[in-house]
Scaffold this motif. Sequence first.
Motif, PDB file in Angstrom:
ATOM      1  N   TYR A  26       0.751  -1.288   0.071  1.00 12.97           N
ATOM      2  CA  TYR A  26       0.057  -0.011   0.036  1.00 12.97           C
ATOM      3  C   TYR A  26       0.825   1.143  -0.148  1.00 12.97           C
ATOM      4  O   TYR A  26       0.995   2.013   1.041  1.00 12.97           O
ATOM      5  CB  TYR A  26      -0.915   0.049   1.236  1.00 12.97           C
ATOM      6  CG  TYR A  26      -1.871  -1.312   1.145  1.00 12.97           C
ATOM      7  CD1 TYR A  26      -3.099  -1.136   0.753  1.00 12.97           C
ATOM      8  CD2 TYR A  26      -1.465  -2.269   1.632  1.00 12.97           C
ATOM      9  CE1 TYR A  26      -4.092  -2.126   0.840  1.00 12.97           C
ATOM     10  CE2 TYR A  26      -2.345  -3.651   1.691  1.00 12.97           C
ATOM     11  CZ  TYR A  26      -3.708  -3.116   1.279  1.00 12.97           C
ATOM     12  OH  TYR A  26      -4.466  -4.256   1.218  1.00 12.97           O
TER      13      TYR A  26
ATOM     14  N   ARG B  97      -6.435  -5.463   3.304  1.00 16.51           N
ATOM     15  CA  ARG B  97      -7.298  -4.650   2.575  1.00 16.51           C
ATOM     16  C   ARG B  97      -8.234  -4.187   3.294  1.00 16.51           C
ATOM     17  O   ARG B  97      -8.649  -2.863   3.196  1.00 16.51           O
ATOM     18  CB  ARG B  97      -7.747  -5.621   1.344  1.00 16.51           C
ATOM     19  CG  ARG B  97      -8.259  -4.801   0.098  1.00 16.51           C
ATOM     20  CD  ARG B  97      -8.098  -5.474  -0.961  1.00 16.51           C
ATOM     21  NE  ARG B  97      -8.842  -6.656  -1.125  1.00 16.51           N
ATOM     22  CZ  ARG B  97      -8.011  -7.675  -1.438  1.00 16.51           C
ATOM     23  NH1 ARG B  97      -6.843  -7.741  -2.103  1.00 16.51           N
ATOM     24  NH2 ARG B  97      -8.538  -9.195  -1.205  1.00 16.51           N
ATOM     25  N   GLU B  98      -8.902  -4.868   4.233  1.00 15.86           N
ATOM     26  CA  GLU B  98     -10.270  -4.494   5.006  1.00 15.86           C
ATOM     27  C   GLU B  98      -9.488  -3.012   5.979  1.00 15.86           C
ATOM     28  O   GLU B  98     -10.281  -2.004   6.081  1.00 15.86           O
ATOM     29  CB  GLU B  98     -10.577  -5.633   5.964  1.00 15.86           C
ATOM     30  CG  GLU B  98     -11.755  -6.090   5.384  1.00 15.86           C
ATOM     31  CD  GLU B  98     -12.327  -7.269   6.283  1.00 15.86           C
ATOM     32  OE1 GLU B  98     -12.532  -6.884   7.485  1.00 15.86           O
ATOM     33  OE2 GLU B  98     -12.406  -8.470   5.727  1.00 15.86           O
ATOM     34  N   GLU B 102      -8.670  -0.116  -0.266  1.00 26.34           N
ATOM     35  CA  GLU B 102      -8.199  -0.894  -1.630  1.00 26.34           C
ATOM     36  C   GLU B 102      -6.977   0.114  -2.009  1.00 26.34           C
ATOM     37  O   GLU B 102      -6.353   0.713  -1.253  1.00 26.34           O
ATOM     38  CB  GLU B 102      -9.205  -0.551  -2.770  1.00 26.34           C
ATOM     39  CG  GLU B 102     -10.342  -1.496  -2.690  1.00 26.34           C
ATOM     40  CD  GLU B 102     -10.141  -3.021  -2.771  1.00 26.34           C
ATOM     41  OE1 GLU B 102      -9.131  -3.166  -3.425  1.00 26.34           O
ATOM     42  OE2 GLU B 102     -10.890  -3.722  -2.372  1.00 26.34           O
ATOM     43  N   ALA B 104      -4.142  -1.857  -3.238  1.00 27.08           N
ATOM     44  CA  ALA B 104      -2.878  -2.528  -3.215  1.00 27.08           C
ATOM     45  C   ALA B 104      -2.123  -2.450  -4.480  1.00 27.08           C
ATOM     46  O   ALA B 104      -2.615  -2.646  -5.569  1.00 27.08           O
ATOM     47  CB  ALA B 104      -3.196  -3.805  -2.581  1.00 27.08           C
TER      48      ALA B 104
END
Lengths: 267, 267
Positions: A26, B97-98, B102, B104
């Motif tokens: 990320y 991701r949670e 979003e 990544a």
Amino acid sequence: MFCIFHVSDGTGITAETLGRALTSQYPGIEARRVTLPFVRDAATARATVARIQREAADSGCHPVILATLLDEDIRAVFREAGLPLLDFFEHFAGPARELFGEGAAAEVGRSHGVSDAASYDRRIRAVDYALGHDDGVSTQSYADADVILAGVSRAGKTPTSLYLALQHGLRAANYPFTDDDLESDRLPAVLWDNRDRVFGLTIEARRLAAIREERRPGSRYASVGQCRQEVRQVESLFRRERIPCVDVTPMSVEEIAASIRAHLQRG
Amino acid sequence: MFCIFHVSDGTGITAETLGRALTSQYPGIEARRVTLPFVRDAATARATVARIQREAADSGCHPVILATLLDEDIRAVFREAGLPLLDFFEHFAGPARELFGEGAAAEVGRSHGVSDAASYDRRIRAVDYALGHDDGVSTQSYADADVILAGVSRAGKTPTSLYLALQHGLRAANYPFTDDDLESDRLPAVLWDNRDRVFGLTIEARRLAAIREERRPGSRYASVGQCRQEVRQVESLFRRERIPCVDVTPMSVEEIAASIRAHLQRG
């Protein structure tokens, strides 16, 4: 803005490694990191929760806990406080038991302690060796080296030697080529005698010049011309003598070390 | 007998760290470890599977793959070969991701590359600093130190300094107390001037004697009596001057470093 707390009953190294691997996916997120090691009892866990809540409130950031906590009661303290928690042990303990069978010791703090005294001593001795064989000194005991890193000045030999020693217990010497070595286009005798363990580092001339410029601004040593010539000579030497080598230009110390270890394992 | 293969699209450090953390809970199992880094495409994955199967057959050991592979197609190669695989990314990608949302990048090899050039340069500079300020040399630039480790000879200062530099980018100097320093029961002036950054290491006299005995067998330096006296003096000095310190006797370099970082963060 996230505040990532690496909470562990040990050093926090596993939690940090895990956290870095996860968040490296990320690149857009902003995160401050804090490592909170040695959380080994419920009282410390409660103090840690209070600290995390205080820091999150003070900085207005979103707290996330990436943890390695073996003890379910300690994990429960964080969960009851409503803090988002990913725990490595919680997920992998089950699958690991399936693979390795029963008999888990479930003892906190094992993973970066001195649980294997022999391999720990080997690492500490390897650090002594790397320091004693940095920069071409004490070439007479190269026979004891696991690997001898060779390359031009400032190609990354020293940090790589230290990393191989500290992290992997490998005795890594390092040898900087002199102008004479490079011009003769022959391996120096000390390297020739141990050539099965010599590993070359090479680097793009412009990058080398930038690194040297920091050390000796405006010098001939740091000029692109000088760097280009040295790199050309060293690469020709590696080719002629069939010394395995890597171009370290885009690589971190970890990546250089991984390439060397992969080479040693194949050898 | 297990053969644990740390397979990664990067350096394998994360896979190794996690693998070690997992298996440190099974002190009874015998395992040989092999790290297979840079598995970045299906062809390399197939070659890696062949190698693992060959090594497992040759050695008669039970192969286990502990992996960090971002690409599902590459993971599939191992799974189709019927090899037992625990993959860190596979499990944690979803929960991460949670937490982080979003976006990544799913780019292989990020986590130990030079993705953050500034912090990477800081680490390499910190290594230069640690080497230049090892063993009490160049005390005049202690003002640039993040921490100054002080203690008797062979208390673990040097490997800890290097670890703090390489792993965390901290500029760690280290200062060995001389007999004169210890007898005066005062901090030497160079430490006094930077006392907010001095951190003490102490060690049990018998352990210190054993470490010194390896270096200089039979010497007064390595005698338990001499070690006991130095340790008593250094501990009295730390108490009197209120220098924070840890007893490193049962600790690994990683644990000493974690204690120091925890102290610096609190400070």
